[in-house]
Design an enzyme around this catalytic site. Sequence first.
Site, PDB file in Angstrom:
ATOM      1  N   ASP A   1      -1.470  -3.840  -1.000  1.00 37.26           N
ATOM      2  CA  ASP A   1      -2.183  -2.570  -1.114  1.00 37.26           C
ATOM      3  C   ASP A   1      -3.408  -2.663  -2.027  1.00 37.26           C
ATOM      4  O   ASP A   1      -3.943  -1.649  -2.470  1.00 37.26           O
ATOM      5  CB  ASP A   1      -1.245  -1.473  -1.635  1.00 37.26           C
ATOM      6  CG  ASP A   1      -0.627  -1.816  -2.998  1.00 37.26           C
ATOM      7  OD1 ASP A   1      -0.934  -2.904  -3.528  1.00 37.26           O
ATOM      8  OD2 ASP A   1       0.163  -1.005  -3.509  1.00 37.26           O
TER       9      ASP A   1
ATOM     10  N   CYS B   1      -1.826  -6.017  -5.529  1.00 47.67           N
ATOM     11  CA  CYS B   1      -0.798  -7.061  -5.510  1.00 47.67           C
ATOM     12  C   CYS B   1      -0.925  -8.035  -6.681  1.00 47.67           C
ATOM     13  O   CYS B   1       0.084  -8.522  -7.196  1.00 47.67           O
ATOM     14  CB  CYS B   1      -0.825  -7.812  -4.182  1.00 47.67           C
ATOM     15  SG  CYS B   1      -2.454  -8.451  -3.729  1.00 47.67           S
TER      16      CYS B   1
ATOM     17  N   HIS C   1      -4.674 -11.758  -0.844  1.00 46.51           N
ATOM     18  CA  HIS C   1      -3.331 -11.317  -1.249  1.00 46.51           C
ATOM     19  C   HIS C   1      -2.682 -12.296  -2.223  1.00 46.51           C
ATOM     20  O   HIS C   1      -2.897 -13.507  -2.149  1.00 46.51           O
ATOM     21  CB  HIS C   1      -2.440 -11.174  -0.017  1.00 46.51           C
ATOM     22  CG  HIS C   1      -1.089 -10.608  -0.325  1.00 46.51           C
ATOM     23  ND1 HIS C   1      -0.911  -9.304  -0.721  1.00 46.51           N
ATOM     24  CD2 HIS C   1       0.135 -11.181  -0.336  1.00 46.51           C
ATOM     25  CE1 HIS C   1       0.383  -9.089  -0.948  1.00 46.51           C
ATOM     26  NE2 HIS C   1       1.027 -10.202  -0.731  1.00 46.51           N
TER      27      HIS C   1
END
Length: 296
Positions: A90, A93, A289
């Site tokens: 989101d 992370c 990410h």
Amino acid sequence: MNEGEGDAAIPPIEAGPAPPPAAPERPSDEDILAQQNLLRAEQAQRSEYVGNEEPLSALKEEYINGNQNFVSKIQKLEATYKAFRRTRGDGNCFYRGLVFAYLEGLLLNQDMAECERFTSVVQSWKGRLVEGGFQELVFEDAMELLLDQVKAVRKPQSDFGHEGLLINMRDDMVSNMIVMFLRLVTSCEVQLHEDRFFPFILGMYDEPPATVELFCQRYVEPMGEESDHLHIVAVAEALQIPVRVVYLDSSGAPSGGGSGLEVTTHDFVPDSCPPGTTPRVHLLYRPGHYDILYPR
């Protein structure tokens, strides 16, 4: 003139070929980005803020029919890492992975000396944040929530265990307020050391913000903004937590024998740490990410 004699039949007008159907209007870049963000948000809502520990083989399965360089790198990682833990994608992370992995290490190792050091460092940020222009009302509760997690680790005969930490870091209010606090600390650290961080900013964007303050307001403080090298350096320095990031991407030189690419790692060790300091937090980076890694 006979009836109808002057009404010569008028030949029908032949219709020309029908115009081709209009090409569908191409969505704008903004529309495409908005759709991607919507899909990403929907996917994120289906996952926990912090997932369960999984073997690296589960990660390898994601790429087994696709990116073979990633498969090769994961196989190499299995020699030094036993598992990983997913974090919600989101935009928060990095911070969520960092704080969970750090608190989990305190809990599992019962490292009371580190608990005391970290508590002192976090408390010291109260005055610096106020001096940096942040209102105490904005961050005080969030800071206390973070310190509450450390207090629970330090409390004798506490029933706060691994499950308690997971519950707290999966809670909307607790988890997001702690992330917000870490973002403000990162912002303040960057602004306090403008000479160090402004060259990073100039190198990161085609049109960099005019000032470090504007950069922080746009790319550091808002929830959901992704983190990169600058954010990691700043928060590691601010909290004096050494961090190792393992990069699962296409970087790195081919390994001997041509069996894929070497795994690239980078240690972010604060200047205050003595030589030879080992990382307390290990994170796995995939493009855009961060997840948590567990050394063997």
